[in-house]
Motif scaffolding. Structure first.
Motif, PDB file in Angstrom:
ATOM      1  N   TYR A  15       0.823  -1.209   0.000  1.00 29.34           N
ATOM      2  CA  TYR A  15       0.000   0.000   0.000  1.00 29.34           C
ATOM      3  C   TYR A  15       0.861   1.264   0.000  1.00 29.34           C
ATOM      4  CZ  TYR A  15      -3.750  -3.226   1.302  1.00 29.34           C
ATOM      5  OH  TYR A  15      -4.651  -4.252   1.322  1.00 29.34           O
ATOM      6  N   TYR A  37      -7.925   3.060  -0.733  1.00 27.13           N
ATOM      7  CA  TYR A  37      -7.082   2.088  -1.426  1.00 27.13           C
ATOM      8  C   TYR A  37      -7.937   0.941  -1.963  1.00 27.13           C
ATOM      9  CZ  TYR A  37      -3.061   4.191   1.024  1.00 27.13           C
ATOM     10  OH  TYR A  37      -2.107   5.049   1.502  1.00 27.13           O
ATOM     11  N   GLY A  96      -3.588  -2.747  -3.434  1.00 28.50           N
ATOM     12  CA  GLY A  96      -2.815  -1.726  -2.740  1.00 28.50           C
ATOM     13  C   GLY A  96      -2.779  -0.395  -3.453  1.00 28.50           C
ATOM     14  N   LEU A 134      -3.538   3.250  -4.474  1.00 26.02           N
ATOM     15  CA  LEU A 134      -4.173   4.432  -3.901  1.00 26.02           C
ATOM     16  C   LEU A 134      -5.132   5.006  -4.939  1.00 26.02           C
ATOM     17  CD1 LEU A 134      -4.455   6.590  -1.686  1.00 26.02           C
ATOM     18  CD2 LEU A 134      -2.515   7.784  -2.724  1.00 26.02           C
TER      19      LEU A 134
END
Length: 382
Positions: free
Chosen positions: A270, A305, A310, A312
């Protein structure tokens, strides 16, 4: 969208697919709603919020001022611009001595809710009288087996069960606890000792799992013998809607996704997820979308997210100070967030044609390299 409706009517598509697609469209179009306000009652930061699951109408909030507030989210006036009114407020001297850190509705009835605080107490409340209920000791075991989520701040001994061989509970304060939505006897705990443990409350033995960020690779682990989930305090936990995955956040500015059955770190990246809070951080996951999304307080914004990749997706900006909690409303795909600016903000789907076209363009490009988005943004040409 017309293509999905036609396919559903013809029996070509599963009706649930249309629902997933529309839910995803709505989540991807979340904007701060200038027409909806939430009564500003708290005189200090808002630590926790919860929306009841029975009607989806009432919301609880708990603040650093020691106050608990119940809001009515319903729009009775029928006007576009309205305020979610506070229908009940309990002042600090009647609630807790210190900051209210968690509030939680009873999942099957709005007649009861629970609060916990830094004063090391947990209280069960009657919603009608707003008085603390006396729960008989014989009912506590069944009450604690309900799918409720509490943060416990007293000590590591809260989640330490008898063990005949070695002590195995947390070595520092427990910052967050979550019950599995899949199995009512399974819960996870996160602690300042960098560990996350999964427990079966039916067993008077050690924890089922202690999550290991290195998946057993000792060459990457520190010299300590214990497994760690993060390289810092773990202050946030959240299960996915189906209970198959567990998300954790820590003060190492990382968020990790785990297989809740095996405890395996899925290694989803992430990136940097800013986390400066030394207390519990309340984050949430969407429901009914494909793919699922996670909403995480990140400074004065809420980061969105894609759960399994992961990526954004966007940053929701509107608070004037750090965000401490957010809660997803699965019935309307809305988001509520509270922070140190004493405000609760409502983020709702904005489905104007221009907004949807712009978002579709952006996510359509993502779908070319990310198949997870193709269900939500597939063409209507069929």
């Amino acid at each position: 969208m017309l293509g999905f409706l036609t396919a559903r009517q013809a029996g070509v598509d599963d009706p649930l697919r249309l629902r997933r697609v529309e839910s995803t469209r709505r989540v991807l179009s979340l904007k701060l709603n200038p027409d909806r306000d939430v009564d500003r009652i708290h005189g200090n930061g808002i630590n926790t919020i919860d929306i009841e699951a029975v009607e989806g109408r009432y919301m609880l909030s708990g603040g650093a001022d020691g106050v608990i507030v119940i809001y009515d989210l319903e729009n009775f006036g029928g006007k576009q611009q309205y305020t979610c009114k506070a229908v009940s407020t309990v002042g600090s001297r009647h609630v807790h001595k210190f900051s209210v850190e968690t509030v939680q509705w009873y999942p099957y009835d709005t007649g009861m809710f629970i609060s916990s605080s830094f004063d090391k107490t947990m209280k069960v409340w009657d919603t009608e009288t707003l008085k603390v209920m006396k729960v008989p000791d014989r009912l506590l075991p069944s009450a604690l087996s309900l799918p409720l989520s509490f943060s416990l701040f007293s000590a590591s001994c809260v989640l330490t069960f008898p063990c005949h061989k070695v002590p195995y509970g947390h070595r520092a304060e427990v910052l967050s606890v979550r019950w599995s939505p899949r199995y009512e006897h399974i819960l996870a705990s996160a602690s300042a000792d960098s560990q996350v443990k999964v427990w079966d409350v039916r067993r008077a033995s050690c924890s089922l799992l202690t999550l290991d960020q290195h998946n057993g690779d000792k060459s990457k682990a520190s010299s300590e013998a214990v497994n760690t989930a993060h390289n810092g305090r773990v202050n946030g936990l959240c299960f996915s809607g189906d209970g198959l995955y567990l998300l954790t956040t820590g003060t190492d500015d990382r968020m990790r996704l785990w297989n809740s059955a095996t405890g395996e770190n899925t290694l989803v990246n992430y990136g940097k997820v800013c986390n400066e809070s030394r207390k519990r951080l309340q984050f949430t996951v969407s429901r009914g979308c494909s793919p699922e999304f996670v909403f995480v307080p990140c400074g004065s914004s809420v980061a969105v997210y894609a759960l399994h990749t992961g990526q954004l997706v966007t940053m929701l900006r509107g608070h004037y100070n750090n965000v401490d909690c957010c809660e997803f409303h699965p019935d309307y795909q809305e988001l509520y967030s509270g922070g140190k600016d004493c405000n609760i903000l409502a983020w709702v789907p904005v489905l104007r044609a221009s907004d949807v076209e712009e978002e579709s363009d952006r996510c359509g490009r993502t779908a070319l390299v990310n198949p997870a988005f193709q269900d939500a943004w597939s063409s209507d040409e069929d």
